[in-house]
Design a protein around this motif. Structure first.
Motif, mmCIF file in Angstrom:
data_model
loop_
_atom_site.group_PDB
_atom_site.id
_atom_site.type_symbol
_atom_site.label_atom_id
_atom_site.label_comp_id
_atom_site.label_asym_id
_atom_site.label_seq_id
_atom_site.Cartn_x
_atom_site.Cartn_y
_atom_site.Cartn_z
ATOM 1 N N LYS A 136 0.826 -1.201 0.000
ATOM 2 C CA LYS A 136 0.000 0.000 0.000
ATOM 3 C C LYS A 136 0.867 1.260 0.000
ATOM 4 C CE LYS A 136 -1.708 -2.127 3.364
ATOM 5 N NZ LYS A 136 -2.341 -2.601 4.601
ATOM 6 N N ALA A 137 0.573 2.168 -0.917
ATOM 7 C CA ALA A 137 1.302 3.444 -1.010
ATOM 8 C C ALA A 137 2.808 3.231 -1.126
ATOM 9 C CB ALA A 137 0.968 4.341 0.180
ATOM 10 N N ALA A 138 3.189 2.136 -1.775
ATOM 11 C CA ALA A 138 4.615 1.795 -1.895
ATOM 12 C C ALA A 138 5.356 2.771 -2.796
ATOM 13 C CB ALA A 138 4.772 0.376 -2.421
ATOM 14 N N ASP A 139 4.605 3.411 -3.698
ATOM 15 C CA ASP A 139 5.253 4.298 -4.667
ATOM 16 C C ASP A 139 5.572 5.674 -4.099
ATOM 17 O OD1 ASP A 139 2.477 4.474 -4.466
ATOM 18 O OD2 ASP A 139 2.334 5.571 -6.352
ATOM 19 N N TRP A 140 5.091 5.981 -2.911
ATOM 20 C CA TRP A 140 5.442 7.270 -2.328
ATOM 21 C C TRP A 140 6.955 7.306 -2.138
ATOM 22 C CZ3 TRP A 140 1.339 8.272 2.140
ATOM 23 C CH2 TRP A 140 0.053 8.199 1.583
ATOM 24 N N PRO A 141 7.623 8.370 -2.584
ATOM 25 C CA PRO A 141 9.097 8.412 -2.523
ATOM 26 C C PRO A 141 9.620 8.705 -1.116
ATOM 27 C CG PRO A 141 8.273 10.431 -3.457
ATOM 28 C CD PRO A 141 7.067 9.574 -3.197
ATOM 29 N N LEU A 142 9.457 7.744 -0.231
ATOM 30 C CA LEU A 142 9.799 7.967 1.177
ATOM 31 C C LEU A 142 10.956 7.100 1.653
ATOM 32 C CD1 LEU A 142 6.192 8.342 2.635
ATOM 33 C CD2 LEU A 142 7.880 10.137 2.197
ATOM 34 N N ARG A 143 11.622 6.435 0.704
ATOM 35 C CA ARG A 143 12.842 5.692 1.067
ATOM 36 C C ARG A 143 14.034 6.573 0.713
ATOM 37 N NH1 ARG A 143 16.132 2.526 -2.611
ATOM 38 N NH2 ARG A 143 17.663 1.342 -1.428
ATOM 39 N N PHE A 144 14.920 6.763 1.676
ATOM 40 C CA PHE A 144 16.067 7.638 1.466
ATOM 41 C C PHE A 144 17.348 6.833 1.571
ATOM 42 C CE2 PHE A 144 12.537 10.056 3.079
ATOM 43 C CZ PHE A 144 12.535 11.204 2.307
ATOM 44 N N HIS A 145 18.294 7.085 0.670
ATOM 45 C CA HIS A 145 19.574 6.384 0.782
ATOM 46 C C HIS A 145 20.718 7.259 0.280
ATOM 47 C CE1 HIS A 145 18.792 5.584 -3.491
ATOM 48 N NE2 HIS A 145 20.085 5.368 -3.608
ATOM 49 N N LEU A 146 21.918 6.962 0.769
ATOM 50 C CA LEU A 146 23.102 7.682 0.315
ATOM 51 C C LEU A 146 23.463 7.155 -1.067
ATOM 52 C CD1 LEU A 146 25.350 7.898 3.524
ATOM 53 C CD2 LEU A 146 23.804 9.607 2.558
ATOM 54 N N VAL A 147 23.528 8.063 -2.019
ATOM 55 C CA VAL A 147 23.795 7.670 -3.408
ATOM 56 C C VAL A 147 25.178 7.022 -3.531
ATOM 57 C CG1 VAL A 147 24.099 8.535 -5.761
ATOM 58 C CG2 VAL A 147 22.285 9.454 -4.315
#
Length: 211
Positions: A180-191
């Motif tokens: 559910k709502a997996a596409d919300w851009p709420l995962r953050f990572h160091l490039v």
DNA sequence: GCGCCGATTGGCT
DNA sequence: GCCAATCGGCGCC
């Protein structure tokens, strides 16, 4: 007496903000665990924000509260730890204010201290897999339900200031492992970090399609 | 290297 | 009974 910037614990005010903001700013910070009487520490390279009762992916969606997620409804700056798929512990830091069910999930760390302890706890895996997932990092740091509801500051697992990040060093992508709502851009990572739960896709890490 | 699948607990329909 | 914020092993390119 002035405390060194590196050694300072994050103040509770750091967590009294939207989970999205906290998730981004936790990148580069250092988690230090003395759980189980052994030191293990890692630099945060991947997080995920869960916004609260109006986020369909949050365990506190529509204020659904139960014995498992009670800590999620507690004050900012405490740990919310739950058992995932009946086997793996996952660790979150509660954000904003009590009752909102807003939190940040720790998804991956770069090991920085207590490597021998982490390797023993994790079994025989390559070092880049010691903390490359929410369940893995809990195993490496010795985090279990014992930490659920416990304050970060002054507790057995604390988050310290790390070196400041360069602008543009992190990126926001869709959340992982949820429906559910997996596409919300709420995962953050160091490039470009080799310590995340997933390999980098696109850009310089992938060959361009044939013209 | 990638995708599928089972393990195992707890809360909800 | 079903599903879940996961992981690791196995089979098949």
């Amino acid at each position: 007496m002035k405390q060194s910037r590196r050694a300072a614990t994050l103040p509770v005010a750091f967590f009294r903000r939207p989970a999205e903001t906290v998730a981004a700013e936790l990148l580069g910070k250092v988690v230090v665990s003395t759980a189980g009487g052994e030191l293990a520490a890692g630099r945060i390279v991947e997080t995920e924000a869960y916004l609260g009762y109006d986020d369909p992916a949050s365990h506190g969606y529509l204020h659904r509260r139960n014995a498992r997620n009670a800590a999620l409804f507690g004050p900012p700056g405490i740990w919310y730890v739950y058992l995932s798929y009946g086997m793996h512990w996952c660790s979150n830091l509660v954000c904003q204010r009590a009752g909102l069910a807003s939190a940040v999930l720790l998804r991956a760390l770069e090991p920085v201290d207590g490597l021998a302890t982490m390797r023993r706890r994790r079994g025989s895996v390559p070092d880049h897999e010691l903390c490359s997932g929410p369940g893995k990092l809990c195993q490496a740091l010795g985090i279990t339900r014992d930490l659920d509801g416990v304050a970060m500051a002054g507790g057995p697992v604390m988050v310290l200031q790390g070196e400041p990040l360069a602008p543009g060093s992190f990126s926001a992508t869709p959340r992982i492992g949820i429906t559910k709502a997996a596409d919300w851009p709420l995962r953050f990572h160091l490039v470009g970090s080799p310590w995340t739960s997933r390999k980098e896709k696109g850009g310089r890490f992938r060959r361009s399609p044939a013209p």
